[in-house]
Design a protein around this motif. Structure first.
Motif, short mmCIF file in Angstrom:
data_model
loop_
_atom_site.label_atom_id
_atom_site.label_comp_id
_atom_site.label_asym_id
_atom_site.label_seq_id
_atom_site.Cartn_x
_atom_site.Cartn_y
_atom_site.Cartn_z
N PRO A 19 -0.43 -6.36 -7.23
CA PRO A 19 -0.94 -6.51 -5.87
C PRO A 19 -0.57 -5.34 -4.97
N LEU A 20 -1.43 -5.10 -4.00
CA LEU A 20 -1.22 -4.06 -3.00
C LEU A 20 -0.55 -4.68 -1.78
N ALA A 53 1.94 -2.42 -5.93
CA ALA A 53 1.56 -1.15 -5.29
C ALA A 53 2.00 -1.20 -3.82
N PRO A 54 2.92 -0.33 -3.40
CA PRO A 54 3.36 -0.33 -2.00
C PRO A 54 2.50 0.56 -1.12
N ALA A 55 2.33 0.13 0.11
CA ALA A 55 1.69 0.96 1.13
C ALA A 55 2.50 0.82 2.40
N LEU A 99 -7.49 -4.66 3.48
CA LEU A 99 -7.54 -4.19 2.09
C LEU A 99 -6.35 -4.68 1.28
N ALA A 100 -5.22 -4.89 1.95
CA ALA A 100 -3.99 -5.29 1.26
C ALA A 100 -4.10 -6.72 0.75
N HIS A 131 -6.91 -15.12 5.90
CA HIS A 131 -6.08 -16.04 5.10
C HIS A 131 -5.29 -15.31 4.02
N LYS A 132 -4.73 -14.18 4.41
CA LYS A 132 -3.86 -13.43 3.50
C LYS A 132 -2.41 -13.84 3.72
N PRO A 133 -1.62 -13.91 2.67
CA PRO A 133 -0.20 -14.26 2.86
C PRO A 133 0.55 -13.14 3.56
#
Length: 281
Positions: free
Chosen positions: A17-18, A41-43, A57-58, A87-89
């Protein structure tokens, strides 16, 4: 559904996951390396001009106000709005709440925006719940078991899973009249002797949420998996390290090398209680 830590770990590896990290400048590199070590994957995108766009996008977002600038505060506001809309964690780490007024106000505002998980040390969780005054700078002055009532209160008022870090971690979930509390042992005494273990655990929690919740796992289970992974890696690294300096590379190597099957070795005990039966919490 029974907790299946090896399956959750395998899902993390398969998903990569990003994770968007709006986090403090002291731990950015370490947190990025932790995520890379576990296959995520870190951003480290924390500018207000593009944080909201990137949040779309994350796969999940960490918000940590440890060394918050105006830029990061605005970036967090934008990213949280997008996370909620899509609804992203997202994970809130309430670093040093209760110690300084403005920081405390901004963290409380963020906590009202439905974080999926709130993860902090015992003093931070007690302060955010309104049942404590905070720790000594970024260090806890409270014991994990002493703040479980505060963690439960915070879980009830925010709807978040609440994770408390310490020698023996606790993860608390309140759902209707049912409360689940997981306690996790393991780790090593050198973990609090290096910068970034707690903060990067927030990043890892976001990674597990992103990887596992899409597949039907609960935020409670994903949070336990992140803490278990950390505890096992810390324990393995501590057996090799001579001190804090050698612990860091050993810890990253242990995070990377941990096989999914080894997650069964995690020291996890889960209690399920009803609200009227919480005197022993």
């Amino acid at each position: 559904m029974a907790l299946d830590l090896p399956a959750l770990h395998a899902r993390l590896l398969a998903t990569a996951p990003l994770i968007q990290n709006i986090t403090n400048t002291v731990v950015q590199q370490f947190s990025a390396n932790v995520l890379l070590a576990v296959g995520a994957a870190p951003a480290m995108l924390d500018h207000e001009a593009d944080a909201g766009q990137f949040a779309a996008l994350a796969d999940a977002i960490l918000v940590n106000f440890g060394t918050a600038t105006n830029q990061q505060l605005l970036a967090a506001d934008a990213a949280i709005r997008v996370a909620r809309a899509l609804h992203k964690p997202w994970v809130l780490d309430p670093v040093s709440i209760g110690v300084i007024d403005y920081r405390s106000t901004r963290i409380r505002q963020a906590a009202e925006q439905q974080p999926t998980v709130i993860r902090g040390n015992a003093s931070e969780i007690a302060a955010l719940a309104g049942l404590g005054t905070g720790g000594r700078g970024v260090d806890s002055t409270d014991e994990v078991d002493a703040v479980l009532t505060a963690a439960l209160s915070l879980a009830q008022t925010t709807g978040a899973v609440v994770a408390v870090s310490g020698p023996r971690d606790a993860v608390v979930e309140a759902s209707g009249s049912t409360v689940r509390v997981a306690r996790l042992g393991g780790g090593h005494a050198l973990m609090p002797r290096v910068v970034g273990t707690g903060c990067s655990l927030g990043s890892l929690t976001a990674a597990y949420l992103a990887a596992c919740c899409k597949e039907g796992a609960s935020a409670f289970d994903a949070t336990i998996a992140a803490h278990a992974h950390f505890k096992l890696a810390g324990q393995a690294a501590g057996q090799q390290a001579q001190g804090p300096g050698s612990f860091i590379p050993a810890f990253l190597d242990a995070l990377y090398a941990l096989p999914s099957a080894a997650m069964t070795k995690a020291e996890v005990h889960i209690e399920v209680r009803e609200m009227p039966d919480l005197c022993g919490l």
